[in-house]
Scaffold this active site. Structure first.
Site, PDB file in Angstrom:
ATOM      1  N   ASP A 123       0.619  -1.278  -0.081  1.00 14.03           N
ATOM      2  CA  ASP A 123      -0.065   0.053   0.073  1.00 14.03           C
ATOM      3  C   ASP A 123       0.874   1.296  -0.094  1.00 14.03           C
ATOM      4  O   ASP A 123       2.054   1.017   0.192  1.00 14.03           O
ATOM      5  CB  ASP A 123      -0.827   0.162   1.291  1.00 14.03           C
TER       6      ASP A 123
ATOM      7  N   GLU B 213       2.243   5.228  -4.191  1.00  9.73           N
ATOM      8  CA  GLU B 213       2.193   6.158  -5.270  1.00  9.73           C
ATOM      9  C   GLU B 213       3.475   6.780  -5.467  1.00  9.73           C
ATOM     10  O   GLU B 213       3.624   7.370  -6.722  1.00  9.73           O
ATOM     11  CB  GLU B 213       1.083   7.096  -5.138  1.00  9.73           C
TER      12      GLU B 213
ATOM     13  N   ASP C 255      -9.372   2.566  -2.393  1.00  5.49           N
ATOM     14  CA  ASP C 255      -9.832   2.916  -1.285  1.00  5.49           C
ATOM     15  C   ASP C 255     -11.431   3.328  -1.723  1.00  5.49           C
ATOM     16  O   ASP C 255     -11.945   4.792  -2.015  1.00  5.49           O
ATOM     17  CB  ASP C 255      -9.446   3.964  -0.498  1.00  5.49           C
TER      18      ASP C 255
END
Ligand SMILES: *[C@@H]1O[C@H](CO)[C@@H](O)[C@H](O)[C@H]1NC(C)=O
Ligand SMILES: *[C@@H]1O[C@H](CO)[C@@H](O)[C@H](O)[C@H]1NC(C)=O
Length: 994
Positions: A498, A501, A669
């Site tokens: 996770d 980015e 999400d």
């Protein structure tokens, strides 16, 4: 998890020095966290202002922004050299440089290469790559390979033709020979090529059908009035905006009417007639560029902009979608990873499982309610201070974990935790707060740097953090070593990556000089904390739960009213316009600002900023979209270090073209909303095109509270997605499928199908892994002659044989769906009644779908291999086989089965079984050395028009007691085959005749 920035109460905002945006000079002037009377340190909260982006308005919003097309001179080609394999030429600026959003490059190398007869490359790169005038960046071929060349192709034999001209300035046009149609055409536009801004324009036919260009939450067929941004962003699934991954690829499907002379006339899919037949041609375009990009879609075509790099286009001629997708993967980005069999079981997760005991309770609840559960997941709850590779010893101690995992594993189940991309950096003054992972990484010098050579320090969950630098050749080993060490303490079965980015909760190197504040609380309230209590419910909740909805709405209103604005401080609308300086790139404020969805469109907001510097001197600006890709690569290889024999299971949030080689992806999400349940279908289908078939979204929704009805529908829909996981945010109401009786029943009924068709799923995945075929499919791909299917994304196919038509709206008792191919004799069977569906071609048919029922159909012409449903995949694999034979209009059917041990990286023993039916006879031919010991129990044949006299297996009559025929439903059921197949269902070839 988490991109939501929430309002913060004023009390959280401590006095804090101004954050410098210049990463290399950041130094806070705040005071350190102070001990309270109890001797405990109060946790310092990073102020929300640390997140604020610059007061920067994207050019797209700026009324004075210049359209590069109207001011730039374009290029002229010279020095043209043609060969059988392609063309090379030099492009020279055709007039005075416009220098509109950077410095114009005056000389470019243009090349066309026929890579294969169904693949063409067009490349435009600066002639003088090392010129200090441009500070050029070229994408590393080791990180993002170019499409391979088969060295056989020629202009003459290619499906595609390319022409170019200098009038009025250089343009090129790619034409499909078969239709004479231009598939890519830069006529009437200028090529703009500057050091921080590249733009090319192609026209497209009116009402075009384009798909792809991800990652976005949007419908399957792209709108023609939208700007699609590609810039990895940690943000909770905003519709149409850039999110986690970057996939600069699109599929273009065109439908034609063909006359007697073979002449093709293009037809807009929405205007096509039901009565007519059409042919379709699909092609793909991959733009090999990893910079921040923006694709401006308009009714006439598209404008593709990038903040750097080169133009490196590959055209895939198809002409089918499958042809394009396979070619794209095989020649360019690579084939998707083969998954372990267990990964297709059901996964349960939530943020907020507090300790091992709670995990154990969840597992035992699944057992108690007899709902299949394969894998229990941990979000960041297990971590000590949110640090990777470090368990909280009060709530998730290693010793208890070992006991828990032993028991879990012996029940055939699995455990997967989250691992975040950022690494905590401790306060160097606090001797009791050492963190070995940081110490080792720092010693190896594997973290991203500021331009001055110091470590770049952002802020993520643990407080101030550093970030692995994937350009440093030692970083992969560092990462693998951490995983190997931790695996010895916690026997994980896969990794969920996770925040890759890569996200950072502050702007710039905000931790430089501030480490004594560590650990810190993020700048926003966590879900459930004061000011951020979750009162959100799905659409329609106010109808089904009137009283609860009213009180939630009142509470939500009062929460909003008492919140003070602490977040974004950029209320002014001053335009920060950067004038390009010749020869100098402005990395932090590029002159052209893409429509990025973080604060102020600022590239450094909520992410590591563009000036973070890699060990090879490359700046994050040039490779931001690849961080996610590279950590997935590193994680895949780290798991091979743990066990070189096992297929690594990795699920990641940020991906790039080719990440499917290493990882699957979840939809990020999302929210507990009906809209997001719908968007899960186009998102999955887009990832089919991107070569990442292992895809699913958080069933029942992540952010916000779900409700019984939505969760009921969603648990059923997600059962037909490759990656099937229920996941929930912190403090929202619980949403495990056993929470509501109706959801338990609905889940079990859908899982009964899923677990029965696991062999079909697995076979599809093996085929995807070896050929690049897709698993979840759009109707248009399987039925390419029907233009009316071009935009259908409310129903889908799983492989070629199973169609799902889910309810996607609240309070519905039926759903409307189409049954494709009927006009050409296609037959569809209802999964539950096993009878042929009575529907009309091209008519939206109303299908009964009361709550708890998901309409599923089997396509005539299919043989679907199945086993019995069970509570784990391991158990299911030990059950007898059955075959579901759905006869096509001509009484034929085919099917495939692939088997191996379900986990080895390169299995020694495999089995391929081919099923085929004709003239009332089903044959099974097996090839390979995998010994499948489970017998065959049942063959069910749908669409048998007359009662058979006898049924024989290899000429031996099957006892009549096992044979049933229903003349109304036309179902022939042959049971009791175990005795005849004792050595295993496929230990020898056989034929079943009726
Ligand atoms: C874009 O097109 C869609 C579909 O036609 C339409 O609903 C939407 O309003 C349009 N958006 C804009 C910004 O024009
Ligand atoms: C585990 O967490 C639950 C839920 O927060 C709590 O009620 C329980 O006391 C905890 N158990 C242990 C052993 O810490």
């Amino acid at each position: 998890m988490v991109g939501v920035k929430n309002l913060l109460s004023g009390a959280w905002l401590l006095a804090y020095g101004a954050f410098s945006r210049s990463a290399s000079t950041a130094s806070g002037s705040h005071s350190a966290a102070s001990p309270t009377s109890s001797g405990k340190y109060t946790q310092f909260t990073i102020p929300a202002s640390a997140e604020a982006g610059a007061q920067l308005i994207a050019n797209i919003d700026d009324p004075e922004a210049v359209d590069a097309q109207s001011v730039c001179p374009g290029y002229k080609a010279s020095n043209v050299k043609e060969s059988a394999r392609g063309v090379t030429a030099t492009l020279t600026l055709a007039g005075k440089p416009c220098n509109v959003y950077g410095t114009d490059v005056d000389s470019l190398d243009f090349s066309i290469e026929y890579l294969a007869n169904d693949r063409l490359s067009v490349q435009i790169v600066p002639t003088y790559l090392d010129s200090s005038n441009y500070s050029w960046f070229m994408l590393d071929e080791h990180v993002v390979p170019r499409s391979i060349s088969d060295r056989q192709a020629s202009k003459q034999d290619s499906d595609l033709e390319i022409a170019w001209s200098n009038e009025p300035s250089f343009y090129f046009k790619v034409t499909r020979k078969a239709t004479g149609d231009a598939i890519f055409d830069t006529t009437d536009s200028v090529l703009v090529f500057e050091n921080q801004f590249v733009e090319f324009v192609t026209s497209l036919p009116k009402d075009y059908n384009l798909y792809g260009i991800g990652e976005h939450i949007q419908q399957l067929r792209l709108l023609n009035n939208l700007t699609l941004t590609l810039y990895a962003s940690d943000i909770s699934d905003p519709i149409d905006d850039n999110v986690y991954g970057s996939h600069p690829f699109y599929l273009d499907t065109r439908y034609y009417e063909v006359n007697d002379k073979g002449h093709h006339t293009l037809v807009a899919s929405d205007k096509a007639a039901q009565s007519k037949d059409y042919v379709s041609f699909s092609h793909g375009v991959f733009s090999r560029n990893a910079h921040g990009q923006e694709v401006v879609m308009n009714p006439e075509g598209l404008k593709w902009r990038s903040l750097g790099g080169s133009i490196d286009l590959t055209f895939y001629s198809g002409p089918s979608q499958a042809g394009v997708t396979k070619n794209y993967q095989l020649s360019t980005i690579g084939l998707p990873a083969l998954q372990q069999y267990f990964t297709f079981g059901f996964h349960q997760c939530r943020w907020g499982y507090n300790n091992w005991t709670e995990l154990e309770e969840v597992v035992s609840n699944f057992e108690k309610f007899e709902i299949p559960l394969e894998t229990i997941w941990s979000d960041i709850d297990y971590m000590h201070g949110y640090r990777d590779f470090d368990n909280d010893q009060h709530r998730y101690p290693y010793s208890d974990g070992e006991k828990f995992l032993d028991k879990l594993h012996s029940s055939g189940r699995h455990y997967i935790p989250i691992i975040d991309a950022a690494i905590y950096i401790p306060n160097p003054k606090n001797a009791s707060d050492t963190y070995d992972t940081y110490t080792r990484g720092h010693q190896e010098d594997v973290f991203l740097k500021n331009p001055d050579g110091s470590e770049y320090i952002g802020a993520v969950w643990p407080g101030y953090t550093v970030f692995p630098d994937w350009h440093n050749p030692k970083t992969g080993d560092f990462w693998a070593n951490e995983i190997v060490i931790w695996h010895k303490k916690v026997a994980i079965d896969g990794i969920w990556i996770d925040m890759n980015e890569v996200s950072s909760f502050c702007t710039g190197s905000c931790g430089s000089g501030n480490l004594r504040m560590n650990p810190t609380h993020p700048a926003f309230a966590l879900p459930g904390e004061p000011g951020n209590v979750i009162y959100d419910y799905p659409e329609g909740f106010e109808l089904s739960n009137k009283t609860e909805a009213a009180s939630a709405s009142a509470a939500s209103f009062s929460q909003a009213a008492t919140a003070t604005t602490g977040g974004s401080t950029s209320s002014s609308t001053s335009y920060l316009r950067t004038t390009p300086t010749p020869g100098v790139r402005n990395i932090n404020y590029p002159p052209y600002v893409i429509n990025h969805d973080q604060d102020g469109h600022d590239l450094s907001s909520h992410a590591v900023s563009p000036n973070a510097t890699h060990s090879d001197g490359v700046q994050e600006y040039d490779v931001h979209n690849l961080f996610g890709h590279q950590i997935l690569n590193a994680t895949y290889h780290a798991l091979l270090k743990v066990d070189e024999k096992k297929r690594p299971f990795v699920i990641g949030r940020s991906t790039f073209a080719g990440s499917g080689k290493w990882a699957g992806h979840w939809g990020g999400d999302n929210a507990s909303r009906w809209a997001y349940m719908f968007f899960s279908i186009p998102q999955a289908l887009s990832f089919s095109l991107f070569g990442i078939p292992m895809f699913g979204v958080d069933a029942c929704g992540f952010n916000g509270n779900t409700d019984e009805e939505l969760c009921n529908r969603w648990m059923q829909l997600s059962a037909f997605f490759p990656f099937y996981r229920n996941h929930n945010t912190l403090s929202a109401i619980s949403q495990e499928p056993y929470i509501w009786e109706s959801v338990t029943a609905a889940t079990k009924s859908a899982m009964k199908i899923r677990y029965a068709i696991l062999p079909y799923f697995y076979t599809l995945f093996h085929e995807a892994h070896t050929t690049g075929s897709t698993v979840m499919r759009a109707l248009a791909w399987e039925f390419p002659t029907d233009p009316s299917l071009a935009a259908v994304d409310t129903q889908f196919l799983l492989g070629p044989s199973i169609m799902v038509v889910p309810v996607l709206a609240p309070h519905a008792t039926s759903v409307r769906g189409v049954f494709p191919g009927l006009k050409h004799g296609e037959v569809w069977y209802d999964w539950y009644t096993q009878t042929a569906v009575d529907a009309k071609p091209g008519v939206n048919t109303t299908i009964p779908a009361p709550l708890g029922h998901i309409p599923v159909f089997v396509r005539g012409g299919s043989v679907v291999p199945m086993q019995e449903p069970a509570l784990t995949t391991k158990e299911a694999r030990g059950t007898p086989w059955s075959l579901l034979v759905a006869l096509g209009g001509s009484g034929t059917a085919t099917g495939q089965l692939y088997l191996d041990d379900g986990e080895s990286n390169a299995p020694d023993d495999t089995l391929d079984v081919t099923f085929s039916v004709k003239e009332s006879s089903l044959s099974a031919r097996a090839k390979g050395s995998w010994e499948e010991l489970n017998p065959l129990a049942t063959v069910t044949v749908l669409g048998v028009s007359t009662r058979p006299d006898a049924v024989k297996l290899n000429g031996i009559p099957v006892p009549a007691s096992g044979v049933q025929y229903n003349a109304t439903s036309r179902v022939l059921s042959v049971g009791g085959l175990q005795k005849l197949t004792r050595k295993g269902a496929f230990s020898a070839d056989w034929a079943l005749k009726w």
